[in-house]
Design a protein around this motif. Structure first.
Motif, mmCIF file in Angstrom:
data_model
loop_
_atom_site.group_PDB
_atom_site.id
_atom_site.type_symbol
_atom_site.label_atom_id
_atom_site.label_comp_id
_atom_site.label_asym_id
_atom_site.label_seq_id
_atom_site.Cartn_x
_atom_site.Cartn_y
_atom_site.Cartn_z
ATOM 1 N N UNK A 81 -27.487 -3.308 -21.027
ATOM 2 C CA UNK A 81 -27.456 -4.483 -21.899
ATOM 3 C C UNK A 81 -26.909 -5.690 -21.143
ATOM 4 N N UNK A 82 -25.890 -5.467 -20.322
ATOM 5 C CA UNK A 82 -25.296 -6.566 -19.559
ATOM 6 C C UNK A 82 -26.320 -7.216 -18.638
ATOM 7 N N UNK A 83 -27.195 -6.418 -18.059
ATOM 8 C CA UNK A 83 -28.179 -6.937 -17.104
ATOM 9 C C UNK A 83 -29.356 -7.625 -17.778
ATOM 10 N N UNK A 84 -29.433 -7.541 -19.112
ATOM 11 C CA UNK A 84 -30.625 -8.064 -19.779
ATOM 12 C C UNK A 84 -30.373 -8.930 -21.006
ATOM 13 N N UNK A 85 -29.532 -8.497 -21.909
ATOM 14 C CA UNK A 85 -29.453 -9.190 -23.196
ATOM 15 C C UNK A 85 -28.117 -9.865 -23.470
ATOM 16 N N UNK A 86 -27.074 -9.508 -22.722
ATOM 17 C CA UNK A 86 -25.774 -10.131 -22.962
ATOM 18 C C UNK A 86 -25.704 -11.495 -22.283
ATOM 19 N N UNK A 87 -25.142 -12.466 -22.977
ATOM 20 C CA UNK A 87 -25.023 -13.816 -22.437
ATOM 21 C C UNK A 87 -23.844 -13.906 -21.479
ATOM 22 N N UNK A 88 -24.054 -14.622 -20.374
ATOM 23 C CA UNK A 88 -22.983 -14.845 -19.408
ATOM 24 C C UNK A 88 -22.167 -16.059 -19.835
ATOM 25 N N UNK A 89 -21.188 -16.422 -19.016
ATOM 26 C CA UNK A 89 -20.355 -17.585 -19.314
ATOM 27 C C UNK A 89 -21.179 -18.869 -19.328
ATOM 28 N N UNK A 90 -22.307 -18.862 -18.617
ATOM 29 C CA UNK A 90 -23.177 -20.040 -18.574
ATOM 30 C C UNK A 90 -24.160 -20.073 -19.735
ATOM 31 N N UNK A 91 -24.108 -19.052 -20.599
ATOM 32 C CA UNK A 91 -25.006 -19.011 -21.745
ATOM 33 C C UNK A 91 -26.383 -18.474 -21.438
ATOM 34 N N UNK A 92 -26.547 -17.835 -20.288
ATOM 35 C CA UNK A 92 -27.838 -17.285 -19.891
ATOM 36 C C UNK A 92 -27.750 -15.769 -19.742
ATOM 37 N N UNK A 93 -28.903 -15.118 -19.799
ATOM 38 C CA UNK A 93 -28.968 -13.686 -19.518
ATOM 39 C C UNK A 93 -29.450 -13.489 -18.086
ATOM 40 N N UNK A 94 -29.124 -12.340 -17.514
ATOM 41 C CA UNK A 94 -29.538 -12.070 -16.136
ATOM 42 C C UNK A 94 -31.023 -11.728 -16.051
ATOM 43 N N UNK A 95 -31.556 -11.104 -17.087
ATOM 44 C CA UNK A 95 -32.991 -10.805 -17.119
ATOM 45 C C UNK A 95 -33.467 -9.937 -15.971
ATOM 46 N N UNK A 96 -32.697 -8.912 -15.614
ATOM 47 C CA UNK A 96 -33.038 -8.118 -14.435
ATOM 48 C C UNK A 96 -34.300 -7.280 -14.625
ATOM 49 N N UNK A 97 -34.556 -6.813 -15.836
ATOM 50 C CA UNK A 97 -35.801 -6.077 -16.059
ATOM 51 C C UNK A 97 -36.996 -7.006 -15.900
ATOM 52 N N UNK A 98 -36.871 -8.228 -16.416
ATOM 53 C CA UNK A 98 -37.934 -9.211 -16.223
ATOM 54 C C UNK A 98 -38.193 -9.445 -14.746
ATOM 55 N N UNK A 99 -37.125 -9.548 -13.991
ATOM 56 C CA UNK A 99 -37.255 -9.816 -12.560
ATOM 57 C C UNK A 99 -37.884 -8.628 -11.826
ATOM 58 N N UNK A 100 -37.597 -7.421 -12.300
ATOM 59 C CA UNK A 100 -38.203 -6.232 -11.692
ATOM 60 C C UNK A 100 -39.722 -6.277 -11.811
ATOM 61 N N UNK A 101 -40.215 -6.828 -12.929
ATOM 62 C CA UNK A 101 -41.652 -6.850 -13.192
ATOM 63 C C UNK A 101 -42.303 -8.183 -12.841
#
Length: 273
Positions: A81-101
């Motif tokens: 969840x942290x790598x995809x859907x949880x918001x960071x301090x900057x208000x963005x998600x990491x979207x690592x699954x998106x980046x994988x594809x």
């Protein structure tokens, strides 16, 4: 380079051929360079998509893979969840699954080679490719991790899902051209919450048939010539497909569910596009 070398090696290529391939590709490689700062868990999400941080992300993932197993790193850095859907301090998600594809699924293919051949270094390179790539397919699959990560199905929902094997991939394909619904929803119907791990193998077989239809039959249909259109973009749907079983072997049931849905949606989107 590594894709070419490993493919030839797996087909029985000898040392001289492998050396020649290396020398051919080596002249096209960029020189190594140092990143502006090191990457750690605290600033991991701050520089995603920035090519200048290639070296730092490579060192980060190399360190992670030395301390932890490949499955654990994939679970934490790509499918959590942290790598995809949880918001960071900057208000963005990491979207690592998106980046994988993203990037015509090149990071997916690269990591797949690492999983197939048991080479953590290749997995580390693929992970930094993810970190260094823009989340180009985010508008398509940003909801897919949330389908599993952002909620847990209730007992009744899960029991109902277990009673159905899900729709066949080719049935879903037919509906794509008739129904006005999102590809994400099709992915849900194809692989419902609660699908048993025993059903993954036949679902992967469906992916094989689907992508072969996209590439093979699609290459012949509607053409006035007898020469097949071996579409360069759709070729990646065939080559990437070879590594899907390796991912499922390494991943947990939950992450395999997320991966298969996301991969399905990505393949359909490339074909429709």
């Amino acid at each position: 380079m590594s894709h070419h070398l490993l493919a030839v090696f797996s087909l029985g290529g000898g040392g001289p051929l492998i050396q020649a391939i290396y020398e051919r590709h080596a002249v096209t490689m960029r020189l190594a360079f140092a990143s502006p700062e090191l990457i750690n868990e605290n600033n991991f999400g701050d520089h995603l998509g920035k090519i200048d941080f290639y070296d730092s992300y490579l060192k980060f993932f190399t360190g992670e893979l030395k301390e932890k197993s490949v499955p654990k790193v994939l679970e934490e850095c790509v499918f959590s969840a942290k790598a995809n859907v949880e918001l960071s301090a900057t208000g963005k998600t990491q979207g690592m699954l998106n980046r994988l594809l993203a990037g015509l699924v090149h990071p997916f293919i690269h990591a797949g080679y690492g999983l197939e051949f048991g080479l953590p270094g290749i997995v580390a390179e693929a992970s930094l490719f993810e970190a260094g790539s823009e989340s180009g397919v985010a508008h398509l699959v940003d909801q897919l991790p949330k389908l599993v990560l952002a909620k847990t199905p209730g007992a009744d929902q899960e029991a109902a899902a277990l009673r159905t094997a899900g729709a066949h991939a080719l049935t879903i394909l037919a509906r794509v051209f008739r129904a006005v619904v999102t590809i994400v929803r099709f992915a849900q119907k194809w692989l419902p919450d609660g699908t048993d791990a025993a059903d993954f193998a036949p679902k992967i077989e469906e992916l094989v048939w689907m992508n072969v239809i996209f590439y093979g039959i699609g290459g012949w249909a509607g053409r006035k010539t007898t020469i097949m259109n071996a579409d360069f973009l759709l070729t990646h749907l065939i080559t990437s497909l070879l590594f899907v079983p390796s991912y499922v072997t390494y991943l947990s049931h939950r992450s395999s569910l997320i991966l298969l849905r996301s991969y399905f949606a990505t393949c359909v989107a490339w074909y429709v596009a």
